[in-house]
Design a protein around this motif. Sequence first.
Motif, mmCIF file in Angstrom:
data_model
loop_
_atom_site.group_PDB
_atom_site.id
_atom_site.type_symbol
_atom_site.label_atom_id
_atom_site.label_comp_id
_atom_site.label_asym_id
_atom_site.label_seq_id
_atom_site.Cartn_x
_atom_site.Cartn_y
_atom_site.Cartn_z
ATOM 1 N N MET A 31 0.841 -1.207 0.000
ATOM 2 C CA MET A 31 0.000 0.000 0.000
ATOM 3 C C MET A 31 0.874 1.255 0.000
ATOM 4 N N GLU A 32 1.951 1.216 0.801
ATOM 5 C CA GLU A 32 2.842 2.386 0.848
ATOM 6 C C GLU A 32 3.393 2.717 -0.538
ATOM 7 N N GLN A 33 3.761 1.645 -1.295
ATOM 8 C CA GLN A 33 4.313 1.893 -2.635
ATOM 9 C C GLN A 33 3.266 2.459 -3.584
ATOM 10 N N ILE A 34 2.054 1.915 -3.498
ATOM 11 C CA ILE A 34 0.980 2.402 -4.375
ATOM 12 C C ILE A 34 0.625 3.843 -4.005
ATOM 13 N N LYS A 35 0.546 4.086 -2.705
ATOM 14 C CA LYS A 35 0.213 5.444 -2.244
ATOM 15 C C LYS A 35 1.267 6.453 -2.722
ATOM 16 N N GLU A 36 2.538 6.025 -2.655
ATOM 17 C CA GLU A 36 3.621 6.913 -3.097
ATOM 18 C C GLU A 36 3.419 7.328 -4.561
ATOM 19 N N LYS A 37 3.036 6.342 -5.388
ATOM 20 C CA LYS A 37 2.797 6.645 -6.813
ATOM 21 C C LYS A 37 1.652 7.638 -6.967
ATOM 22 N N VAL A 38 0.607 7.401 -6.199
ATOM 23 C CA VAL A 38 -0.573 8.275 -6.306
ATOM 24 C C VAL A 38 -0.225 9.673 -5.819
ATOM 25 N N GLU A 39 0.507 9.719 -4.719
ATOM 26 C CA GLU A 39 0.876 11.018 -4.150
ATOM 27 C C GLU A 39 1.732 11.802 -5.146
ATOM 28 N N HIS A 40 2.668 11.080 -5.772
ATOM 29 C CA HIS A 40 3.532 11.747 -6.743
ATOM 30 C C HIS A 40 2.712 12.214 -7.949
ATOM 31 N N ALA A 41 1.747 11.366 -8.368
ATOM 32 C CA ALA A 41 0.948 11.706 -9.558
ATOM 33 C C ALA A 41 0.237 13.044 -9.396
ATOM 34 N N ILE A 42 -0.225 13.331 -8.180
ATOM 35 C CA ILE A 42 -0.975 14.593 -8.049
ATOM 36 C C ILE A 42 -0.111 15.742 -7.517
ATOM 37 N N SER A 43 1.191 15.492 -7.371
ATOM 38 C CA SER A 43 2.070 16.604 -6.976
ATOM 39 C C SER A 43 2.232 17.534 -8.183
ATOM 40 N N SER A 44 2.841 18.700 -7.956
ATOM 41 C CA SER A 44 2.890 19.683 -9.045
ATOM 42 C C SER A 44 3.683 19.168 -10.255
ATOM 43 N N VAL A 45 4.579 18.183 -10.037
ATOM 44 C CA VAL A 45 5.341 17.661 -11.183
ATOM 45 C C VAL A 45 4.856 16.263 -11.600
ATOM 46 N N GLY A 46 3.773 15.805 -11.010
ATOM 47 C CA GLY A 46 3.317 14.438 -11.256
ATOM 48 C C GLY A 46 2.464 14.287 -12.510
ATOM 49 N N SER A 47 2.180 13.029 -12.863
ATOM 50 C CA SER A 47 1.502 12.742 -14.134
ATOM 51 C C SER A 47 0.070 13.291 -14.171
ATOM 52 N N SER A 48 -0.671 13.160 -13.089
ATOM 53 C CA SER A 48 -2.069 13.606 -13.121
ATOM 54 C C SER A 48 -2.148 15.119 -13.288
ATOM 55 N N GLU A 49 -1.254 15.814 -12.591
ATOM 56 C CA GLU A 49 -1.252 17.273 -12.697
ATOM 57 C C GLU A 49 -0.836 17.685 -14.118
ATOM 58 N N LYS A 50 0.186 16.981 -14.643
ATOM 59 C CA LYS A 50 0.641 17.304 -16.016
ATOM 60 C C LYS A 50 -0.474 17.016 -17.017
ATOM 61 N N ASN A 51 -1.132 15.856 -16.846
ATOM 62 C CA ASN A 51 -2.223 15.492 -17.761
ATOM 63 C C ASN A 51 -3.372 16.486 -17.665
ATOM 64 N N PHE A 52 -3.630 16.935 -16.450
ATOM 65 C CA PHE A 52 -4.718 17.903 -16.269
ATOM 66 C C PHE A 52 -4.393 19.207 -17.004
ATOM 67 N N ASN A 53 -3.159 19.676 -16.818
ATOM 68 C CA ASN A 53 -2.771 20.930 -17.485
ATOM 69 C C ASN A 53 -2.766 20.769 -19.006
ATOM 70 N N GLN A 54 -2.313 19.588 -19.439
ATOM 71 C CA GLN A 54 -2.328 19.308 -20.879
ATOM 72 C C GLN A 54 -3.776 19.331 -21.395
#
Length: 482
Positions: free
Chosen positions: A445-468
């Motif tokens: 869970m810690e590893q999965i959470k880390e990925k999710v947390e990174h994804a929504i950080s300002s440099v993460g994939s979800s934030e980048k995809n959202f801006n795109q």
Amino acid sequence: MEDNQDKPHAIMVPCPFQGHIIPFIHLAIKLASKGYIITFINTEKIHHQITKSSPYHDPKTTQDDIFTEARKSGLEIHYATISDGFPLGFDRSLNDDQFLHGLAHVFSAHVDDLFGKIVNKDSRISCLIADTFFGWPSMIAKKYNLVNVSFWTQPALVFTLYYHMDLLKINGHYDCHDNREDAIDYIPGVEGIEPKDLPSYLQAPNTTTIERRIVHKSVFEDVKKADFVICNAVEELEPKTISALQEKQPFYPIGPIFALNGFTMNTVATSLWSESDCTDWLQAKPHGSVLYVSFGSLACCSREEVAEIAHGLLLSEVSFIWVLRPDIMGSYDNDIFPVGFKDEIKDRGLVVPWSCQISVISHPTVGGFLTHCGWNSVLESIWFNVPMLCYPVFTDQITNRKLVVDDWKIGLNLCDRKPIRRDEIAEKINRLMSGKSTNDLRKNMEQIKEKVEHAISSVGSSEKNFNQFIGDLKVRIFKVAR
Ligand SMILES: O=c1ccn([C@@H]2O[C@H](COP(=O)(O)OP(=O)(O)O[C@H]3O[C@H](CO)[C@@H](O)[C@H](O)[C@H]3O)[C@@H](O)[C@H]2O)c(=O)[nH]1
């Protein structure tokens, strides 16, 4: 500075179900905080139910709506309501087949009517963000010259399975009566999935499933005409599935979309039912000792299942909060528990009709979640590091279980065989809450959470995809307007 005239204006229409309204509201807030003007549309029934249940709503001020406080903080979110075709008093939960039929076949006429009034009055409205579960967006977008954005509230894996129904059909896994067990390995971006893990509507039919499968078919024909698809999923969790989808259509994983800061939680009402406050009860329990049990807003259980779960909880000797909706058995039955259950649990268990789930599972005394695997619950559980005991009931929940248990290994199956049995339930609860299994699940869970947390950080994939996405949307809006 950007003039109001230049701001993109989107109309958002969620499906009138709790698990869809919540991510839609968070998406509206996010878009508005990026400078979008939003007109958010709820059905009259949903509006009535949320405002009736909300501690923020003042019944004396009729001008109040769920975004009143958000507007005060500077977000431009307008609000409108629409009929879903049924009177307010009609019980949508107990008559779900009739209700879904109405939504599939009549609701679009009400949407058309409302859009005629709103869009024709305000030429700046340039974009429609509708729930993928509707079959009408391409027709409405074309009629009112709007960019068509589809919002998918489930994982990308489920999206792609529906999207490729034609392949399932050709290979004989769709409408499959003969209990096939061979793995499905021909869907682009999906390594292999067993037929038993397909969403329930794609599996062998019963009478309800046939109607719902037809609805899904027309919905997925329509989504192929959308200009953009945004999805409450995380790129790092489903990379192959997502990149295969991106070859077909502009597809942006922007999840998880939920209340990460206190702002939305404390200012925008999202619950269809009044939330029981569990804080004092939780406060008195030891760290990580409480199991939270909830089957979300739609799933129903039989009387036998409720009884077995009740006995399983008793046998486990674990403390628990059980969210038991009054309509959980598909009827309103007062006599729901086995004889003596309430006396036996005493202070060890708290049964409530609805809770503020985020507050409960973020509480340090909660150590496990017995869940139906609704997608919002899965994402919330990951976010708060709570391992899951999975009891999927229908629709995408069946497939979500596979992601949680088989792929990410952050949950256990409640029962490997049906029907569920009390001794097996008690044993699994204990395995989830203590011992070696729980340590392994927590590590994963810690590893999965880390990925999710990174994804929504300002440099993460979800934030980048959202801006795109918002950049691409602006370009498209500009093109359509010319
Ligand atoms: O007592 C409760 C129980 C739930 N929730 C919230 O309600 C939402 C429930 O959503 P979800 O866990 O996804 O379950 P459903 O309500 O069942 O959602 C429907 O919609 C989801 C998104 O499409 C699908 O994944 C599910 O299978 C479908 O049943 C979550 O945000 C919970 O935090 C509460 O606040 N209090």
